[in-house]
Design a protein around this motif. Structure first.
Motif, PDB file in Angstrom:
ATOM      1  N   LEU A  28       0.812  -1.219   0.000  1.00 54.95           N
ATOM      2  CA  LEU A  28       0.000   0.000   0.000  1.00 54.95           C
ATOM      3  C   LEU A  28       0.846   1.269   0.000  1.00 54.95           C
ATOM      4  CD1 LEU A  28      -2.932  -0.929   2.425  1.00 54.95           C
ATOM      5  CD2 LEU A  28      -2.878  -0.995  -0.080  1.00 54.95           C
ATOM      6  N   ARG A  29       2.043   1.203   0.560  1.00 56.45           N
ATOM      7  CA  ARG A  29       2.855   2.422   0.608  1.00 56.45           C
ATOM      8  C   ARG A  29       3.376   2.833  -0.766  1.00 56.45           C
ATOM      9  NH1 ARG A  29       8.564   2.157   1.482  1.00 56.45           N
ATOM     10  NH2 ARG A  29       9.429   0.059   1.370  1.00 56.45           N
ATOM     11  N   TYR A  30       3.257   1.936  -1.731  1.00 58.38           N
ATOM     12  CA  TYR A  30       3.666   2.259  -3.102  1.00 58.38           C
ATOM     13  C   TYR A  30       2.508   2.769  -3.947  1.00 58.38           C
ATOM     14  CZ  TYR A  30       7.878  -0.458  -2.000  1.00 58.38           C
ATOM     15  OH  TYR A  30       9.033  -0.931  -1.444  1.00 58.38           O
ATOM     16  N   GLN A  31       1.291   2.716  -3.401  1.00 60.37           N
ATOM     17  CA  GLN A  31       0.109   3.060  -4.188  1.00 60.37           C
ATOM     18  C   GLN A  31      -0.190   4.544  -4.119  1.00 60.37           C
ATOM     19  OE1 GLN A  31      -3.548   0.958  -3.093  1.00 60.37           O
ATOM     20  NE2 GLN A  31      -4.119   0.851  -5.260  1.00 60.37           N
ATOM     21  N   ASN A  32      -0.439   5.120  -5.276  1.00 59.97           N
ATOM     22  CA  ASN A  32      -0.755   6.542  -5.373  1.00 59.97           C
ATOM     23  C   ASN A  32      -2.259   6.771  -5.257  1.00 59.97           C
ATOM     24  OD1 ASN A  32       1.872   7.714  -5.798  1.00 59.97           O
ATOM     25  ND2 ASN A  32       1.893   6.731  -7.812  1.00 59.97           N
ATOM     26  N   PHE A  89      -9.648  -7.651 -14.811  1.00 62.51           N
ATOM     27  CA  PHE A  89     -10.910  -7.055 -15.254  1.00 62.51           C
ATOM     28  C   PHE A  89     -12.000  -8.118 -15.376  1.00 62.51           C
ATOM     29  CE2 PHE A  89      -9.177  -3.084 -17.692  1.00 62.51           C
ATOM     30  CZ  PHE A  89      -9.128  -2.377 -16.499  1.00 62.51           C
ATOM     31  N   LEU A  90     -11.667  -9.229 -16.039  1.00 65.56           N
ATOM     32  CA  LEU A  90     -12.675 -10.241 -16.339  1.00 65.56           C
ATOM     33  C   LEU A  90     -13.131 -11.004 -15.100  1.00 65.56           C
ATOM     34  CD1 LEU A  90     -11.247 -11.541 -19.719  1.00 65.56           C
ATOM     35  CD2 LEU A  90     -13.435 -10.393 -19.380  1.00 65.56           C
ATOM     36  N   ARG A  91     -12.251 -11.173 -14.142  1.00 63.22           N
ATOM     37  CA  ARG A  91     -12.631 -11.926 -12.944  1.00 63.22           C
ATOM     38  C   ARG A  91     -13.223 -11.043 -11.845  1.00 63.22           C
ATOM     39  NH1 ARG A  91      -9.635 -17.045 -10.628  1.00 63.22           N
ATOM     40  NH2 ARG A  91     -11.794 -17.221  -9.885  1.00 63.22           N
ATOM     41  N   TYR A  92     -12.735  -9.798 -11.743  1.00 58.32           N
ATOM     42  CA  TYR A  92     -13.085  -9.007 -10.573  1.00 58.32           C
ATOM     43  C   TYR A  92     -13.618  -7.615 -10.902  1.00 58.32           C
ATOM     44  CZ  TYR A  92     -10.084 -12.663  -8.688  1.00 58.32           C
ATOM     45  OH  TYR A  92      -9.524 -13.886  -8.379  1.00 58.32           O
ATOM     46  N   LEU A 126      -7.790  -1.536 -10.365  1.00 58.71           N
ATOM     47  CA  LEU A 126      -8.594  -1.738 -11.579  1.00 58.71           C
ATOM     48  C   LEU A 126      -9.107  -0.403 -12.112  1.00 58.71           C
ATOM     49  CD1 LEU A 126     -10.651  -4.970 -10.794  1.00 58.71           C
ATOM     50  CD2 LEU A 126      -8.322  -4.717 -11.653  1.00 58.71           C
ATOM     51  N   ALA A 127      -9.497   0.493 -11.200  1.00 53.52           N
ATOM     52  CA  ALA A 127      -9.965   1.812 -11.634  1.00 53.52           C
ATOM     53  C   ALA A 127      -8.840   2.590 -12.297  1.00 53.52           C
ATOM     54  CB  ALA A 127     -10.512   2.584 -10.438  1.00 53.52           C
ATOM     55  N   ASN A 177     -11.206  -8.225  -2.910  1.00 54.47           N
ATOM     56  CA  ASN A 177     -12.325  -7.347  -2.559  1.00 54.47           C
ATOM     57  C   ASN A 177     -11.860  -6.080  -1.857  1.00 54.47           C
ATOM     58  OD1 ASN A 177     -14.548  -8.958  -3.519  1.00 54.47           O
ATOM     59  ND2 ASN A 177     -14.145 -10.354  -1.812  1.00 54.47           N
ATOM     60  N   GLY A 178     -10.575  -5.998  -1.565  1.00 58.38           N
ATOM     61  CA  GLY A 178     -10.048  -4.828  -0.883  1.00 58.38           C
ATOM     62  C   GLY A 178     -10.160  -3.576  -1.742  1.00 58.38           C
ATOM     63  N   HIS A 179     -10.349  -2.441  -1.088  1.00 63.09           N
ATOM     64  CA  HIS A 179     -10.491  -1.178  -1.837  1.00 63.09           C
ATOM     65  C   HIS A 179      -9.258  -0.874  -2.647  1.00 63.09           C
ATOM     66  CE1 HIS A 179      -7.797   1.340   0.623  1.00 63.09           C
ATOM     67  NE2 HIS A 179      -8.180   0.579   1.631  1.00 63.09           N
ATOM     68  N   TRP A 180      -8.098  -1.242  -2.139  1.00 61.90           N
ATOM     69  CA  TRP A 180      -6.845  -0.983  -2.849  1.00 61.90           C
ATOM     70  C   TRP A 180      -6.805  -1.733  -4.181  1.00 61.90           C
ATOM     71  CZ3 TRP A 180      -3.962  -5.285  -3.886  1.00 61.90           C
ATOM     72  CH2 TRP A 180      -4.294  -6.434  -3.141  1.00 61.90           C
TER      73      TRP A 180
END
Length: 260
Positions: A2-6, A102-105, A52-53, A44-47
């Motif tokens: 998570l610390r690498y996620q913008n 994308f296709l699975r989740y 995907l977004a 299912n985590g928001h991260w």
């Protein structure tokens, strides 16, 4: 992770050790998907939804959907093979991995995009056009995820073409494994893997090679480098030592060669 996620959901800040760009980029963000699968993290985590977004929001009108390396990365230390160049042809790296998620989740719109990408990936897979090692790994991930989900997209033709591409990109010559190449265990991470029989003739020798090449410090050295000596490149090599050692130890554990 998570610390690498913008805030845009993408990964940066050296999550891919060879690209030290702090901004989000496709390759390090796809690596987060690979690691989610490998470690069985919660999709299912928001991260993960944010990842995907990020991909949906950053898709470009180019044959490859996303650039490997954005222009901004050239302003930061990076490996010599990560130089920006305009994309002119479709490439499944990292599209195959992204399409699998994308296709699975994904949301309905993400699934639609994933299906479009999957069709491009499978067209290349079944063709006689060039499909390199990382390209093959991405399509392999797409096939594995869809196969696990029981998707009708995975036909006998797709499975046969996948085996052909794996064989094309696997080096079975142990004398070359100190050079950069994909070894049998780079495509098969456990005895239960879908492609085990495809590369089984090289598995035992590959395991022996790994055990013999473990250094006195208990780590494996990467078989690639930036080709320069600097504080940054030395730190990158150290990061790769850790990445490779953890990955190989986990594979050897799945083969029953490391105790709990």
């Amino acid at each position: 992770m998570l610390r690498y996620q913008n805030p845009d959901g993408g990964m940066g800040h050296g999550f891919e050790p060879d690209v030290l760009l702090p901004l989000s980029a496709a390759i390090p963000t796809a690596e987060a998907i690979f690691q989610t699968y490998d470690y069985g993290l919660d999709t299912n985590g928001h991260w993960f939804r944010d990842i995907l977004a990020y991909f949906e929001n950053s898709v470009q009108d180019i044959p490859k959907y996303w650039e490997d390396c954005p222009k901004e990365a050239m302003e930061y230390p990076h490996a010599p093979w990560w130089n920006w160049a305009p994309c002119t042809v479709f490439n499944p790296n990292p599209c195959g991995c992204v399409a699998s998620a994308f296709l699975r989740y994904g949301t309905p719109s993400q699934k639609d995009l994933g299906l479009r990408i999957a069709r491009d990936c499978f067209a290349l897979l079944c063709s006689r056009d060039f499909c390199g090692d990382h390209d093959t790994l991405n399509i392999l991930t797409l096939v594995e995820q869809l196969h696990a989900a029981g998707s009708a997209l995975i036909t006998d033709e797709i499975l046969s073409a996948m085996r052909r591409r794996i064989l094309e990109n696997t080096c079975f010559d142990a004398s070359k494994w100190n050079e950069y190449c994909f070894q049998p265990l780079d495509f098969v991470s456990s005895p239960d893997a879908l492609w085990y029989d495809t590369v089984k003739d090289g598995i035992a020798e590959n395991i022996s090679f790994w055990l013999d090449s473990l250094n006195e410090s208990g780590v494996w050295e990467p078989n690639f480098s930036w080709g320069v000596d600097s504080d940054v490149s030395r730190q990158v090599t150290q990061n790769w030592r850790g990445y490779i050692t953890v990955k190989r130890a986990r594979i050897l554990k799945r083969f029953g060669l490391i105790e709990q």
